[in-house]
Design a protein around this motif. Structure first.
Motif, short mmCIF file in Angstrom:
data_model
loop_
_atom_site.label_atom_id
_atom_site.label_comp_id
_atom_site.label_asym_id
_atom_site.label_seq_id
_atom_site.Cartn_x
_atom_site.Cartn_y
_atom_site.Cartn_z
N GLN A 197 32.23 7.83 -9.39
CA GLN A 197 30.88 7.72 -10.01
C GLN A 197 30.00 7.73 -8.50
N LEU A 198 28.90 8.77 -8.94
CA LEU A 198 27.95 9.01 -7.93
C LEU A 198 26.63 8.56 -8.29
N VAL A 199 25.85 7.82 -7.48
CA VAL A 199 24.37 7.34 -8.08
C VAL A 199 23.61 7.41 -6.77
N GLU A 200 22.65 8.36 -7.21
CA GLU A 200 21.42 8.87 -6.14
C GLU A 200 20.16 7.93 -6.45
N SER A 201 19.59 7.74 -5.58
CA SER A 201 18.37 7.21 -5.50
C SER A 201 17.48 7.66 -4.45
N GLY A 202 16.26 7.14 -4.32
CA GLY A 202 15.15 7.27 -3.27
C GLY A 202 14.25 8.34 -3.48
N GLY A 203 14.44 9.15 -4.56
CA GLY A 203 13.41 10.27 -4.75
C GLY A 203 12.07 9.58 -5.18
N GLY A 204 10.98 10.68 -5.29
CA GLY A 204 9.65 10.41 -5.77
C GLY A 204 8.92 11.37 -5.28
#
Length: 114
Positions: free
Chosen positions: A2-9
């Motif tokens: 499982q790979l979970v990206e975050s931090g965009g905007g």
């Protein structure tokens, strides 16, 4: 896996963002990790790569000198620090690992606009 990206905007041109990708389900410290991006109507492209121990990195010419890939093997996380962002950096950003096949996260949207 499982790979979970975050931090965009949404960020203005010239601004910065730091993306994170939390990995699980495999021995993270044993694998090369990659960041890709896909802009609307374009093919997915490789942005940056980091070796398993973090000692070797490679970048697309379009982001060299502006983006930095790093990893924390204790936290099973890979990062992409993005500075001096440009409108052409607007895309969905994905992390990726090749482990007996290819695995992708769902991506995080980065929009660079004034």
């Amino acid at each position: 896996v499982q790979l979970v990206e975050s931090g965009g905007g949404l960020v203005q041109p010239g601004g910065s963002l730091r993306l994170s990708c939390a990995a699980s389900g495999f021995t993270f410290s044993s694998y090369v990790m990659n960041w890709y991006r896909q802009a609307a109507g374009k093919e997915r492209e490789l942005v940056a790569t980091i070796s398993s121990a973090g000692g070797t990195t490679n970048y697309a010419d379009s982001v060299k000198g502006r983006f930095t890939i790093s990893r924390d093997n204790a936290k099973n996380t890979v990062y992409l620090q993005m500075n001096s962002l440009k409108p052409e950096d607007t895309a969905v950003y994905y992390c990726n690992v090749y482990r007996y096949g290819v695995y992708w996260g769902r991506g995080t949207q980065v929009t660079v606009s004034s």
